[in-house]
Design an enzyme around this catalytic site. Structure first.
Site, mmCIF file in Angstrom:
data_model
loop_
_atom_site.group_PDB
_atom_site.id
_atom_site.type_symbol
_atom_site.label_atom_id
_atom_site.label_comp_id
_atom_site.label_asym_id
_atom_site.label_seq_id
_atom_site.Cartn_x
_atom_site.Cartn_y
_atom_site.Cartn_z
ATOM 1 N N GLY A 1 0.835 -1.194 0.000
ATOM 2 C CA GLY A 1 0.000 0.000 0.000
ATOM 3 C C GLY A 1 0.867 1.240 0.000
ATOM 4 N N GLN B 1 3.039 9.942 1.745
ATOM 5 C CA GLN B 1 4.393 9.358 1.741
ATOM 6 C C GLN B 1 5.235 9.835 0.560
ATOM 7 O OE1 GLN B 1 2.616 5.235 2.353
ATOM 8 N NE2 GLN B 1 4.570 5.010 3.387
ATOM 9 N N CYS C 1 6.387 -0.244 7.375
ATOM 10 C CA CYS C 1 6.006 0.961 6.637
ATOM 11 C C CYS C 1 7.179 1.390 5.772
ATOM 12 C CB CYS C 1 5.649 2.082 7.616
ATOM 13 S SG CYS C 1 5.144 3.604 6.797
ATOM 14 N N LEU C 2 6.886 1.725 4.531
ATOM 15 C CA LEU C 2 7.945 2.156 3.617
ATOM 16 C C LEU C 2 8.593 3.451 4.090
ATOM 17 C CD1 LEU C 2 6.130 1.348 0.256
ATOM 18 C CD2 LEU C 2 7.964 0.029 1.348
ATOM 19 N N HIS D 1 -3.960 1.574 8.019
ATOM 20 C CA HIS D 1 -2.579 2.080 8.067
ATOM 21 C C HIS D 1 -2.432 3.270 7.108
ATOM 22 C CE1 HIS D 1 1.968 1.267 7.966
ATOM 23 N NE2 HIS D 1 1.791 2.015 6.900
ATOM 24 N N GLU D 2 -2.989 3.115 5.892
ATOM 25 C CA GLU D 2 -2.872 4.191 4.882
ATOM 26 C C GLU D 2 -3.704 5.411 5.276
ATOM 27 O OE1 GLU D 2 -0.535 3.572 3.171
ATOM 28 O OE2 GLU D 2 -0.514 1.385 3.034
ATOM 29 N N HIS E 1 -1.837 7.577 7.544
ATOM 30 C CA HIS E 1 -0.866 8.449 6.842
ATOM 31 C C HIS E 1 -1.518 9.754 6.399
ATOM 32 C CE1 HIS E 1 2.840 6.160 6.513
ATOM 33 N NE2 HIS E 1 2.238 5.101 6.005
#
Ligand code: GNR
Ligand code: NI
Length: 182
Positions: free
Chosen positions: A46, A51, A91-92, A133-134, A137
């Site tokens: 995702g 991000q 997480c990226l 999670h997204e 963000h």
């Protein structure tokens, strides 16, 4: 298509609250395609617009094994949540860090697609966890915010150290040296 740069913790831009998308045009379509390309390359399941320093309520997700289930959520709203799931999250924007987070195991979401068409969907499992999670963000929240202050401070120091190591020792392979024939 192009790869976008992913911001890393503790970059303050990750704390920006995203604004709703109001215009569904070709530029938005290109942003979505670039985000999928960036997510697949990372690789991740995702990616939230925040991000990649694009502060609009836009999320792309593909949790399939075969990487052929592209899902786009624009201006998402969770209508209902139920159950609990504890997942080892990553997480990226927090590379190399994984820890358990508790979230709802099932959600009903209302969102718009890339054409601006509104839809509602019931999600479960990793897809439900990833959406939450997204959506965090988009509100400037990271999964490490659910961990203790002590853990978060350790994570910040580790990422600092990793970044410094990347900056000093050249991460690129050395130029191949041709050994002259005798
Ligand atoms: O690639 C990702 N994996 C992941 C695993 C468990 C819970 C959430 C995620 S999302 C993450 C990609 C990312 O950072 N999205 O914001
Ligand atoms: Ni993330």
């Amino acid at each position: 298509m192009s790869l976008l740069t992913i911001l890393e913790y503790p970059d303050p831009r990750l704390r920006t609250r995203a604004e709703p998308v109001t215009v569904f045009d070709d530029a938005l379509g290109r942003q979505i395609d670039d985000m999928f390309e960036t997510m697949y390359a990372a690789p991740g399941i995702g990616l939230a617009a925040t991000q990649v320093d694009y502060h609009r309520q836009l999320i792309v997700i593909d949790t399939s094994e075969t990487k052929d289930d592209r899902r786009v959520f624009i201006n998402p709203l969770i209508l209902e949540r139920s159950g609990t799931a504890v997942t080892e999250e990553g997480c990226l924007s927090v590379p190399g860090v994984f820890d358990e987070v508790q979230r709802a195991s099932n959600v009903r979401v209302r969102a718009r697609d890339r054409h601006g068409i509104e839809f509602e969907q019931d999600l479960e499992g990793i897809l439900a966890v990833c959406l939450q999670h997204e959506m965090d963000h988009l509100e400037g929240k990271l999964f490490v915010d659910y961990l203790s202050d002590l853990k978060r401070e350790r994570i910040r120091k580790k990422l600092d150290k990793d970044r410094k190591a990347r900056a000093t020792s050249n991460p690129l392979p050395a130029t191949p040296v041709r050994v002259p024939a005798l």
